[in-house]
Motif scaffolding. Structure first.
Motif, PDB file in Angstrom:
ATOM      1  N   VAL A 181      42.427  42.374  59.102  1.00 23.68           N
ATOM      2  CA  VAL A 181      41.634  42.610  57.898  1.00 23.68           C
ATOM      3  C   VAL A 181      42.470  42.303  56.656  1.00 23.68           C
ATOM      4  CG1 VAL A 181      40.367  44.337  56.578  1.00 23.68           C
ATOM      5  CG2 VAL A 181      40.308  44.396  59.081  1.00 23.68           C
ATOM      6  N   ARG A 182      42.135  41.263  55.957  1.00 25.10           N
ATOM      7  CA  ARG A 182      42.733  40.987  54.658  1.00 25.10           C
ATOM      8  C   ARG A 182      41.810  41.636  53.620  1.00 25.10           C
ATOM      9  NH1 ARG A 182      46.453  36.861  56.684  1.00 25.10           N
ATOM     10  NH2 ARG A 182      46.536  37.726  58.775  1.00 25.10           N
ATOM     11  N   SER A 183      42.388  42.021  52.481  1.00 24.54           N
ATOM     12  CA  SER A 183      41.649  42.883  51.547  1.00 24.54           C
ATOM     13  C   SER A 183      40.201  42.479  51.293  1.00 24.54           C
ATOM     14  CB  SER A 183      42.363  42.955  50.195  1.00 24.54           C
ATOM     15  OG  SER A 183      43.584  43.627  50.343  1.00 24.54           O
ATOM     16  N   PHE A 184      39.963  41.202  51.051  1.00 26.12           N
ATOM     17  CA  PHE A 184      38.653  40.826  50.531  1.00 26.12           C
ATOM     18  C   PHE A 184      37.767  40.101  51.528  1.00 26.12           C
ATOM     19  CE2 PHE A 184      40.670  42.012  46.708  1.00 26.12           C
ATOM     20  CZ  PHE A 184      39.644  42.353  45.857  1.00 26.12           C
ATOM     21  N   ASP A 185      38.195  39.969  52.769  1.00 28.72           N
ATOM     22  CA  ASP A 185      37.366  39.171  53.668  1.00 28.72           C
ATOM     23  C   ASP A 185      36.284  40.005  54.358  1.00 28.72           C
ATOM     24  OD1 ASP A 185      38.352  40.270  56.045  1.00 28.72           O
ATOM     25  OD2 ASP A 185      39.805  38.679  56.363  1.00 28.72           O
ATOM     26  N   ALA A 204      36.576  43.514  56.717  1.00 25.26           N
ATOM     27  CA  ALA A 204      36.669  44.886  56.212  1.00 25.26           C
ATOM     28  C   ALA A 204      35.290  45.538  56.203  1.00 25.26           C
ATOM     29  CB  ALA A 204      37.282  44.893  54.808  1.00 25.26           C
TER      30      ALA A 204
END
Lengths: 202, 202
Positions: free
Chosen positions: A121-125, A128
């Protein structure tokens, strides 16, 4: 033999039942999502790593979202969650909920998957949101519903938010004192906060 | 004129006092950290974006960690935080704390910096620990200390974890119903959970 298995057999040159293809895809997906993030991992790359045709991924999981949910599902698959939380003194429900999750995540088979999930999970993808929806809806929704308070979606969402925050601190950042506490001790500490989302009126 | 200012003047061809160099570095740092993540943003690239010599970054902020903390500090600079939380009925302290943060983060000048902060933090890099340490230690430490409960580090850590989780859901994922709720309504909802970390015995 199904078309998918024939495809797989042609490519890999060895026989494989649908269960092992299915599991091989999930294993490859966990690794690729963790390595490149959800957005960065392609269905094609996951298929190649699992040594199957990418059509088989779509056949089993429909979409990348579906594959991701399947790959992370057992991170949240706490055995008998609703029964465990509901049984006993209602005032201890929050602590029982927290303990059930922490004991599950401390399991040596589950813990690497917790870490792989966070790496994915990358912050904005999109991943999430997928994790949030799955945890709040499928996993915590039935627990919250069992207590019958108003605004169940809000309760499940905030409960999920706090549990994921604790996961991140304990297993990823390894922030002390959270990282070294026993699961039962940490559960007692966050129990009241969890309880407020189960039973508090707001 | 200091050596740093001379350096800056030579490079940029225009006069600038130390305050404006300082602010230009912070602005460039926020943009570069958000664009490339904390690990990906170099001191050299930030210096270039701010049109200053990179020695000036080290002079003002010593390290990249120090620059990062300075760049994100106002995200957590809630005015009169301790006084606001301590004044009034102790049973309402958690809600007052949550409201103070949410009103601050809803401020149109602060909100883009909240988002930039989250963009800067990739799951496993050093920035996450820096944010956690700064929030739990410098910002929440004095609030927790005012209530005098045992294990203040643990309390501040869990309180910070929950607040950051709510930030992420509300401002980054824009997850409903959290994203659209009024700050005061959301504060009432998470108030009890925050309260447990201020006053509950554990």
């Amino acid at each position: 033999m199904t078309g998918e298995e024939q495809t797989r057999r042609k490519r890999s040159g060895r026989r494989a039942g649908p269960t092992s293809s299915h599991d091989a895809i999930l294993e490859a997906a966990r690794a690729k999502f963790a390595e490149n993030g959800f957005e960065g991992a392609t269905m094609r790359a996951i298929a190649a790593a699992a040594d199957v045709d990418s059509a088989l991924l779509h056949h089993f999981f429909l979409t990348k979202d579906g594959l991701f949910t399947a790959a992370v599902r057992d991170v949240f698959a706490v055995p008998d969650l609703v029964a465990t939380v509901v049984a006993g003194d209602p005032a201890g429900a929050g602590e029982r909920l927290a303990r059930a999750f922490l004991v599950h995540w401390d399991d040596p088979e589950v813990r690497p998957r917790v870490e792989a999930l966070i790496r994915s999970v990358r912050s904005f993808d999109g991943a999430a949101g997928t994790v949030r929806d799955f945890l709040a809806g499928d996993v915590l929704g039935p627990v919250v519903a069992a207590f019958g308070g108003g605004r169940p979606d809000l309760r499940a969402s905030l409960l999920g938010t706090h549990l994921l925050g604790v996961v991140y601190m304990r297993y990823v950042l390894r922030s002390e004192p959270l990282a070294s506490m026993e699961a039962t001790e940490l559960a007692a500490t966050i129990g009241e906060a969890c309880q407020s989302y189960l039973t508090e009126r707001f």
